[in-house]
Design an enzyme around this catalytic site. Structure first.
Site, PDB file in Angstrom:
ATOM      1  N   HIS A 149      -1.269  -9.118  -5.540  1.00 25.86           N
ATOM      2  CA  HIS A 149      -1.310  -7.693  -5.884  1.00 25.86           C
ATOM      3  C   HIS A 149      -2.008  -7.520  -7.223  1.00 25.86           C
ATOM      4  CE1 HIS A 149       2.238  -6.136  -3.224  1.00 25.86           C
ATOM      5  NE2 HIS A 149       1.512  -7.043  -2.602  1.00 25.86           N
ATOM      6  N   GLU A 151      -1.322  -5.786  -9.845  1.00 24.08           N
ATOM      7  CA  GLU A 151      -0.449  -5.854 -11.016  1.00 24.08           C
ATOM      8  C   GLU A 151      -0.092  -7.294 -11.369  1.00 24.08           C
ATOM      9  OE1 GLU A 151      -0.099  -3.992  -8.203  1.00 24.08           O
ATOM     10  OE2 GLU A 151       1.389  -2.422  -8.536  1.00 24.08           O
ATOM     11  N   CYS A 178       5.156  -1.798  -6.124  1.00 20.39           N
ATOM     12  CA  CYS A 178       6.162  -2.194  -5.143  1.00 20.39           C
ATOM     13  C   CYS A 178       7.290  -2.939  -5.873  1.00 20.39           C
ATOM     14  CB  CYS A 178       5.538  -3.081  -4.073  1.00 20.39           C
ATOM     15  SG  CYS A 178       5.062  -4.724  -4.680  1.00 20.39           S
ATOM     16  N   CYS A 224       6.082  -6.156  -7.723  1.00 22.40           N
ATOM     17  CA  CYS A 224       5.331  -5.853  -8.935  1.00 22.40           C
ATOM     18  C   CYS A 224       6.222  -5.224 -10.003  1.00 22.40           C
ATOM     19  CB  CYS A 224       4.145  -4.951  -8.610  1.00 22.40           C
ATOM     20  SG  CYS A 224       2.934  -5.794  -7.559  1.00 22.40           S
TER      21      CYS A 224
END
Length: 139
Positions: free
Chosen positions: A46, A48, A76, A79
């Site tokens: 991801h 992040e 999410c 993260c």
């Protein structure tokens, strides 16, 4: 946020277009990232997570206190956990994630000292995602 949107576009056509910038206490760029789950076959790919890992390596400290994370989609749970653990001070996100958002939409994983600002350029961020998923359904 516009810069995060430009970074998100780098994930295309391989992955969901999510972009992220991590700025230090004086506004200096610590790291940036875009989703790379599909391209790199990486579960934790991801935007992040990639930016947090890069910033930690560069600063040689996992504590990213007094930093600000800009991301095009509400983080999410995974993260949000990394943001929580890395001690990032502020999160500014674009579109709300009504399916998996963990900073106010579906779940709320925050620290009392974490400032969260959502909905910045929300339409533009959401449009990028809608266009991506519409193109996937056509293929």
């Amino acid at each position: 946020m516009r810069q995060a949107i430009d970074i998100a576009k780098q994930a295309l056509p391989y992955d969901v277009p999510i972009g992220c910038l991590l700025l230090g206490s004086e506004g200096q760029l610590l790291a940036q990232g875009c989703n790379q789950r599909e391209k790199e076959h990486l579960l934790t790919g991801h935007a992040e997570i990639l930016a947090i890992n890069e910033a930690s390596k560069t600063s040689q400290d996992w504590r990213l206190t007094d930093s600000t994370l800009y991301v095009t989609l509400e983080p999410c749970l995974m993260c949000a956990g990394a943001i929580f653990q890395s001690k990032i001070s502020t999160v500014i996100f674009g579109a709300y994630d009504l399916q998996a958002g963990a900073m106010g939409s579906v779940q709320n994983l925050i620290r009392p000292d974490l400032q969260i600002i959502g909905g910045i350029l929300e339409e533009e961020c959401a449009s990028l995602l809608k266009t991506f998923f519409a193109s996937r359904r056509e293929n």
